[in-house]
Design a protein around this motif. Structure first.
Motif, short mmCIF file in Angstrom:
data_model
loop_
_atom_site.label_atom_id
_atom_site.label_comp_id
_atom_site.label_asym_id
_atom_site.label_seq_id
_atom_site.Cartn_x
_atom_site.Cartn_y
_atom_site.Cartn_z
N HIS A 10 0.81 -1.21 0.00
CA HIS A 10 0.00 0.00 0.00
C HIS A 10 0.85 1.27 0.00
CE1 HIS A 10 -3.42 -2.56 0.60
NE2 HIS A 10 -2.82 -3.11 1.64
N ALA A 47 -1.39 0.20 10.52
CA ALA A 47 -0.58 1.34 10.09
C ALA A 47 0.78 1.26 10.78
CB ALA A 47 -1.25 2.66 10.42
N PRO A 78 -2.37 4.43 6.82
CA PRO A 78 -3.29 4.95 7.82
C PRO A 78 -4.65 5.34 7.23
CG PRO A 78 -1.85 6.70 7.14
CD PRO A 78 -1.44 5.45 6.38
N ASP A 79 -5.69 4.94 7.93
CA ASP A 79 -7.00 5.53 7.70
C ASP A 79 -7.26 6.37 8.95
OD1 ASP A 79 -7.69 3.79 9.74
OD2 ASP A 79 -8.71 2.38 8.42
N SER A 80 -8.41 6.96 9.07
CA SER A 80 -8.63 7.87 10.20
C SER A 80 -8.55 7.13 11.54
CB SER A 80 -9.96 8.59 10.05
OG SER A 80 -11.01 7.65 9.97
N SER A 82 -6.77 4.27 12.36
CA SER A 82 -5.39 3.89 12.70
C SER A 82 -4.52 5.13 12.91
CB SER A 82 -4.80 2.98 11.64
OG SER A 82 -4.83 3.60 10.37
N SER A 106 -2.84 13.91 4.63
CA SER A 106 -2.65 12.73 5.47
C SER A 106 -3.66 12.73 6.62
CB SER A 106 -1.23 12.72 6.04
OG SER A 106 -1.12 11.70 7.02
N PRO A 107 -4.29 11.59 6.92
CA PRO A 107 -5.19 11.51 8.06
C PRO A 107 -4.46 11.68 9.39
CG PRO A 107 -5.16 9.41 6.86
CD PRO A 107 -4.26 10.36 6.13
#
Length: 160
Positions: A10, A47, A78-80, A82, A106-107
């Motif tokens: 990813h 993450a 990362p998503d919000s 993590s 970036s979140p």
């Protein structure tokens, strides 16, 4: 580094790869400890964020490579959710955190803002653009793209 291997496909930036961080650790950061922070959900790594710091108790956590090669970096995967786990870890550190060259979308940035509320600040400044030239098939003969005056500068620059 198992978490890193799971998230490696990813990677969107060259600086997010394990190979890049390992190369920095062997060369430019040979005397600098590098830590891999993992955000986990139900024993699964979601993450990772590589961090390093200089010597001394007041040295700041930072992204490896940001100061050495001036390349952007970010947490990998990362998503919000993590990003919040990573931000909580960073906010809980006694050592200050300074993350230069993190992408503005970036979140991790809003998550850090929420986690640092009252204990520090999150500042986002626009980065200066990097000049670039789009290279297509017409650049196979690069001399035709440069004026005669500029072409005459090349041998002189090479001699210097």
């Amino acid at each position: 580094m198992r978490g890193w291997e799971l998230l490696q496909p990813h990677a969107t930036l060259p600086t997010q790869g394990a190979d890049f961080i390992a190369a920095l650790g062997r060369t430019l950061l040979a005397d600098t400890p590098i830590k891999l922070v993992e955000a986990k959900e139900e024993e699964r790594t979601v993450a990772v964020l590589p961090l390093c710091h200089g010597h001394g108790p007041l040295a700041r956590w930072r992204l490896p490579g940001a100061a050495e090669v001036f390349r952007p970096g970010d947490a990998l995967g990362p998503d919000s959710g993590s990003a919040e786990v990573l931000a909580q870890f960073l906010a809980g550190q006694a050592r200050p955190v300074e993350l230069h060259r993190v992408r503005a979308d970036s979140p991790l940035i809003p998550a850090l803002g929420a986690a640092m509320k009252g204990r520090g600040w999150v500042s986002v400044r626009p980065a200066t653009a990097c000049p670039y030239i789009r290279l297509d098939a017409s650049w196979a003969d690069a001399d035709s793209k440069v004026s005669a005056r500029r072409r005459s500068d090349f041998p002189r620059a090479e001699r210097r």
